[in-house]
Each structure stands twice: as structure tokens, then as C-alpha cells.
Design a protein around this motif. Structure first.
Motif, mmCIF file in Angstrom:
data_model
loop_
_atom_site.group_PDB
_atom_site.id
_atom_site.type_symbol
_atom_site.label_atom_id
_atom_site.label_comp_id
_atom_site.label_asym_id
_atom_site.label_seq_id
_atom_site.Cartn_x
_atom_site.Cartn_y
_atom_site.Cartn_z
ATOM 1 N N SER A 148 0.822 -1.195 0.000
ATOM 2 C CA SER A 148 0.000 0.000 0.000
ATOM 3 C C SER A 148 0.862 1.254 0.000
ATOM 4 C CB SER A 148 -0.912 -0.004 1.222
ATOM 5 O OG SER A 148 -0.128 0.048 2.400
ATOM 6 N N ARG A 149 0.247 2.383 -0.184
ATOM 7 C CA ARG A 149 1.025 3.618 -0.327
ATOM 8 C C ARG A 149 1.802 3.970 0.930
ATOM 9 N NH1 ARG A 149 -3.507 8.463 -0.491
ATOM 10 N NH2 ARG A 149 -4.404 8.108 1.567
ATOM 11 N N SER A 150 1.279 3.613 2.070
ATOM 12 C CA SER A 150 1.988 3.898 3.319
ATOM 13 C C SER A 150 2.989 2.819 3.681
ATOM 14 C CB SER A 150 0.988 4.033 4.456
ATOM 15 O OG SER A 150 0.392 2.776 4.728
ATOM 16 N N GLY A 151 2.862 1.670 3.044
ATOM 17 C CA GLY A 151 3.687 0.521 3.406
ATOM 18 C C GLY A 151 3.080 -0.312 4.511
ATOM 19 N N GLY A 152 1.916 0.099 5.019
ATOM 20 C CA GLY A 152 1.323 -0.600 6.142
ATOM 21 C C GLY A 152 0.645 -1.909 5.798
ATOM 22 N N SER A 153 0.331 -2.104 4.524
ATOM 23 C CA SER A 153 -0.309 -3.349 4.088
ATOM 24 C C SER A 153 0.452 -3.946 2.925
ATOM 25 C CB SER A 153 -1.750 -3.078 3.638
ATOM 26 O OG SER A 153 -2.535 -2.624 4.711
ATOM 27 N N THR A 154 0.593 -5.259 2.963
ATOM 28 C CA THR A 154 1.280 -5.967 1.891
ATOM 29 C C THR A 154 0.497 -7.223 1.527
ATOM 30 O OG1 THR A 154 2.645 -7.191 3.475
ATOM 31 C CG2 THR A 154 3.583 -5.169 2.564
ATOM 32 N N GLY A 175 -4.301 3.349 -7.397
ATOM 33 C CA GLY A 175 -4.816 3.938 -6.169
ATOM 34 C C GLY A 175 -3.890 3.695 -5.001
ATOM 35 N N SER A 176 -4.462 3.747 -3.818
ATOM 36 C CA SER A 176 -3.631 3.668 -2.618
ATOM 37 C C SER A 176 -3.164 2.258 -2.281
ATOM 38 C CB SER A 176 -4.392 4.256 -1.434
ATOM 39 O OG SER A 176 -5.593 3.531 -1.218
ATOM 40 N N THR A 177 -3.816 1.251 -2.859
ATOM 41 C CA THR A 177 -3.364 -0.125 -2.648
ATOM 42 C C THR A 177 -2.873 -0.690 -3.982
ATOM 43 O OG1 THR A 177 -5.581 -1.006 -3.007
ATOM 44 C CG2 THR A 177 -4.973 -0.451 -0.740
ATOM 45 N N TRP A 178 -2.458 -1.939 -3.968
ATOM 46 C CA TRP A 178 -1.935 -2.561 -5.176
ATOM 47 C C TRP A 178 -3.089 -2.962 -6.082
ATOM 48 C CZ3 TRP A 178 -1.480 -3.963 -0.185
ATOM 49 C CH2 TRP A 178 -2.301 -4.998 0.249
ATOM 50 N N GLY A 179 -2.866 -2.882 -7.333
ATOM 51 C CA GLY A 179 -3.778 -3.320 -8.369
ATOM 52 C C GLY A 179 -5.051 -2.513 -8.469
#
Length: 120
Positions: A52-58, A101-105
Motif C-alpha cells: 500500500s502507499r503507506s507501506g502498512g499493508s502488503t 490507487g492507494s493499494t496494489w492493483g
């Protein structure tokens, strides 16, 4: 114009490790999720990991979970892919991509790729 430039590929012995980097320019890097893909000869492009854009979710493909780690440094406009315990099935061209967007894909911009080769 958004540009993504990968680096860090090369020839590595099986069991070894690599860190791939992807530097983004031309956009606000921290606004977008990022992803890594790979494509081996004769095979379809394969999603490996997203962040995610913040790096908080992968997120990871099941095939690489536990061996690959995605991370990012928004101050450096860079996303990384750490690859551990390289296997004979890992050789491919590895690509980074920017999410819409803010997450992947889905992904709208792609790099040119960096080649990873594994020697036995």
C-alpha cells in the motif's frame, strides 16, 4: 510522465539472496500502491507482491510467501523486493508497477524490468 526504473538483478547462486529496487519519478510516489511481477520465457506475467502507499499493508502470491518481502521508502521514491533462498524456478525478468490507487492493483505504469538468473 511517470517512469519506473528497476535495478539489482543479476546472476545469483541457488540459495542466495537479492534485493531488487525500483525508483519512481514523475509522480507523487507516496500516493500510490506498488507491486512486483515477474515473467519467465514462455510464461505469463505473474504477480508476486503488492504494498500500500503507506507501506502498512502488503500482499504476496502463495508461490513466494515467506521468501519474498516487499518494502518501500517514500522519502527515496523507491520500492524494494527482497528475495531469499533463490530457487531454480525464480529466473525471470522482474518488473515493478504502480497501482492506480492507494493499494496494489490494478496497475497503470510499468518499469522495463531487471533480469534475475539463478545458477545451480
Amino acid at each position: 510522465q511517470v517512469q519506473l526504473v528497476e535495478s539489482g538483478g543479476g546472476l545469483v547462486q541457488a540459495g542466495g539472496s537479492l534485493r531488487l529496487s525500483c525508483v519512481a519519478s514523475g509522480g507523487t510516489f507516496s500516493r500510490y500502491g506498488m507491486g512486483w511481477f515477474r515473467q519467465a520465457p514462455g510464461k505469463e506475467r505473474e504477480f508476486l507482491a503488492g504494498i500500500s502507499r503507506s507501506g502498512g499493508s502488503t500482499a504476496y502470491a502463495d508461490s513466494v510467501k515467506g521468501r519474498f518481502t516487499i518494502s518501500r521508502d517514500n522519502a527515496k521514491n523507491t520500492v524494494y523486493l527482497h528475495i531469499n533462498s533463490l530457487k531454480p524456478e525464480d529466473p525471470a525478468v522482474y518488473y515493478c508497477a504502480r497501482g492506480t490507487g492507494s493499494t496494489w492493483g490494478p496497475f497503470d505504469y510499468w518499469g522495463q524490468g531487471t533480469q534475475v538468473t539463478v545458477s545451480s
